[in-house]
Design an enzyme around this catalytic site. Structure first.
Site, PDB file in Angstrom:
ATOM      1  N   ASP A  51       0.868  -0.557   0.033  1.00 26.93           N
ATOM      2  CA  ASP A  51      -0.624   0.070  -0.168  1.00 26.93           C
ATOM      3  C   ASP A  51       0.826   1.239  -0.159  1.00 26.93           C
ATOM      4  O   ASP A  51       0.250   2.413  -0.481  1.00 26.93           O
ATOM      5  CB  ASP A  51      -0.388  -0.127   1.385  1.00 26.93           C
ATOM      6  CG  ASP A  51      -0.203  -0.072   2.523  1.00 26.93           C
ATOM      7  OD1 ASP A  51       1.070  -0.290   2.759  1.00 26.93           O
ATOM      8  OD2 ASP A  51      -1.310   0.280   3.731  1.00 26.93           O
ATOM      9  N   SER A  52       2.195   0.928   0.298  1.00 22.30           N
ATOM     10  CA  SER A  52       3.088   1.806  -0.411  1.00 22.30           C
ATOM     11  C   SER A  52       2.867   2.634  -1.664  1.00 22.30           C
ATOM     12  O   SER A  52       3.172   3.942  -1.588  1.00 22.30           O
ATOM     13  CB  SER A  52       4.967   1.516  -0.398  1.00 22.30           C
ATOM     14  OG  SER A  52       4.681   0.564  -1.496  1.00 22.30           O
ATOM     15  N   ASP A  90      -1.083  -6.005  -0.648  1.00 23.62           N
ATOM     16  CA  ASP A  90      -1.200  -5.654   0.660  1.00 23.62           C
ATOM     17  C   ASP A  90      -3.067  -5.204   1.304  1.00 23.62           C
ATOM     18  O   ASP A  90      -3.672  -4.725   0.435  1.00 23.62           O
ATOM     19  CB  ASP A  90      -0.714  -4.633   0.706  1.00 23.62           C
ATOM     20  CG  ASP A  90       0.270  -3.569   1.652  1.00 23.62           C
ATOM     21  OD1 ASP A  90       0.396  -4.975   2.892  1.00 23.62           O
ATOM     22  OD2 ASP A  90       0.859  -2.932   2.322  1.00 23.62           O
ATOM     23  N   LYS A 120      -0.686  -9.723   2.196  1.00 23.56           N
ATOM     24  CA  LYS A 120      -0.381  -9.651   3.890  1.00 23.56           C
ATOM     25  C   LYS A 120      -1.526  -8.199   4.357  1.00 23.56           C
ATOM     26  O   LYS A 120      -2.145  -7.876   3.808  1.00 23.56           O
ATOM     27  CB  LYS A 120       0.571  -8.108   3.310  1.00 23.56           C
ATOM     28  CG  LYS A 120       1.860  -7.369   4.428  1.00 23.56           C
ATOM     29  CD  LYS A 120       2.550  -7.605   4.042  1.00 23.56           C
ATOM     30  CE  LYS A 120       2.711  -6.082   3.645  1.00 23.56           C
ATOM     31  NZ  LYS A 120       2.265  -5.115   4.459  1.00 23.56           N
ATOM     32  N   GLU A 122      -1.077  -5.557   8.393  1.00 24.81           N
ATOM     33  CA  GLU A 122      -0.344  -5.072   9.606  1.00 24.81           C
ATOM     34  C   GLU A 122      -1.139  -6.056  10.935  1.00 24.81           C
ATOM     35  O   GLU A 122      -2.678  -5.496  10.875  1.00 24.81           O
ATOM     36  CB  GLU A 122      -0.370  -3.789   9.643  1.00 24.81           C
ATOM     37  CG  GLU A 122       0.463  -3.126   8.144  1.00 24.81           C
ATOM     38  CD  GLU A 122       0.347  -1.524   8.015  1.00 24.81           C
ATOM     39  OE1 GLU A 122      -0.074  -1.134   8.621  1.00 24.81           O
ATOM     40  OE2 GLU A 122       0.477  -1.300   6.900  1.00 24.81           O
ATOM     41  N   GLU A 189       8.987  -4.239  10.550  1.00 23.48           N
ATOM     42  CA  GLU A 189      10.054  -2.680   9.942  1.00 23.48           C
ATOM     43  C   GLU A 189      10.254  -2.285  11.829  1.00 23.48           C
ATOM     44  O   GLU A 189       9.293  -1.794  12.405  1.00 23.48           O
ATOM     45  CB  GLU A 189       8.502  -2.335   9.733  1.00 23.48           C
ATOM     46  CG  GLU A 189       9.234  -1.019   8.801  1.00 23.48           C
ATOM     47  CD  GLU A 189       7.788  -0.792   8.158  1.00 23.48           C
ATOM     48  OE1 GLU A 189       7.281  -1.397   7.193  1.00 23.48           O
ATOM     49  OE2 GLU A 189       7.820   0.124   7.536  1.00 23.48           O
TER      50      GLU A 189
END
Ligand code: KIV
Length: 271
Positions: A51-52, A90, A120, A122, A189
């Site tokens: 999602d960057s 993501d 993925k 978080e 991270e």
């Protein structure tokens, strides 16, 4: 007739084997077919449609505005560009937090519509039900702990996490819990290298570090940082392997000069 591909695609199983054999896992972000095909050709094992993309492609300050439709769109493109790498999509903010059923449906869309091989998400404790729901149904899930950018407004900064004992222990427990919930790998991270080492040694599944030191089972970077396309972002964990911002600027300047003085196209470049 099209020949069957001889390329052996990377699988989640293969990543587990790589950890067991001590072979480092190479990961990069990708958001389009062109870059995906180059990175795939170069032998990258995992392409993360992060999602960057909100920062790198869309120009947002954070990853919060990225939608599920955005990730589906970019994952489709990456899928078309790559044939060997494992493609991980993501899950964007609010696509998995509301309810495990909704998370499950959205993860299913990333696989069925977009062609991702895994998703993925978080977080630790608060996403365990969603992770268990997905993995029970055959959706491979990669966890993400430490600095989790979707929680930026809760953290208040992009500083390293897990420096205090209490938070370090929470990250450690979350990593074990994600493994028990069925995750096949975990991104760590911006946490101390010693904490990442302890987690890596305690898990059967691979850890993928970004700013988490050398002892992780694999490493990931945002490709635009690694290639020097981004210029005003200098965290210590980014190693720049090129300075594409300058090299592209120079190439475009030379092209502009040629066009302006009528030097391009010349006779051999014309019909
Ligand atoms: O969105 C992303 O690119 C990521 C990586 C930095 C791990 O989550």
């Amino acid at each position: 007739m099209q020949q069957p591909s001889t390329v052996r695609a990377v699988t989640t199983r293969r990543l587990l084997d790589m950890k067991a054999q001590g072979t480092k896992i190479v990961c990069l972000t990708a958001y389009d077919a062109l870059m995906a095909s180059i990175f795939d050709h170069a032998g990258v094992d995992v392409l993360l449609v992060g999602d960057s993309l909100g920062n790198i492609v869309q120009g947002h300050e954070t990853t919060i505005p990225v939608t599920l439709e955005d990730v589906i769109y970019h994952t489709k493109a990456v899928r078309r560009g790559a044939s060997r790498a494992l493609i991980v999509a993501d899950m964007p903010f609010m696509s998995y937090q509301v309810h495990p059923d909704e998370a499950f449906r959205n993860a299913g869309r990333l696989m069925k519509e977009a062609g991702a091989a895994a998703v993925k998400l978080e977080g630790g404790q608060r996403v365990l039900d969603a992770v268990a729901r997905m993995t029970a149904a055959g959706i491979p899930v990669m966890g993400h702990l430490g600095l989790t950018p979707q929680s930026i407004y809760q953290f208040g900064s992009y500083q390293a996490r897990g420096r205090e004992q209490e938070e370090a222990e929470q990250i450690y427990r979350d990593a074990l819990a994600l493994q028990e919930a069925g995750a096949f790998a975990i991104v760590l991270e911006k946490i101390p290298a010693s904490l990442a080492k302890r987690i890596t040694e305690s898990l059967r599944i691979p850890t993928i570090g970004i700013g988490a030191g050398p002892w992780c089972d694999g490493q990931i970077l945002v490709y635009a940082d690694m290639l020097g396309l981004t210029v005003d972002f200098h965290p210590r964990f980014v190693r720049r392997y090129d300075n594409l911002f300058e090299r592209i600027t120079d190439a475009v300047r030379r092209y502009s000069e040629d066009v302006r003085r009528g030097d391009f196209p010349n006779e051999s470049e014309s019909y």
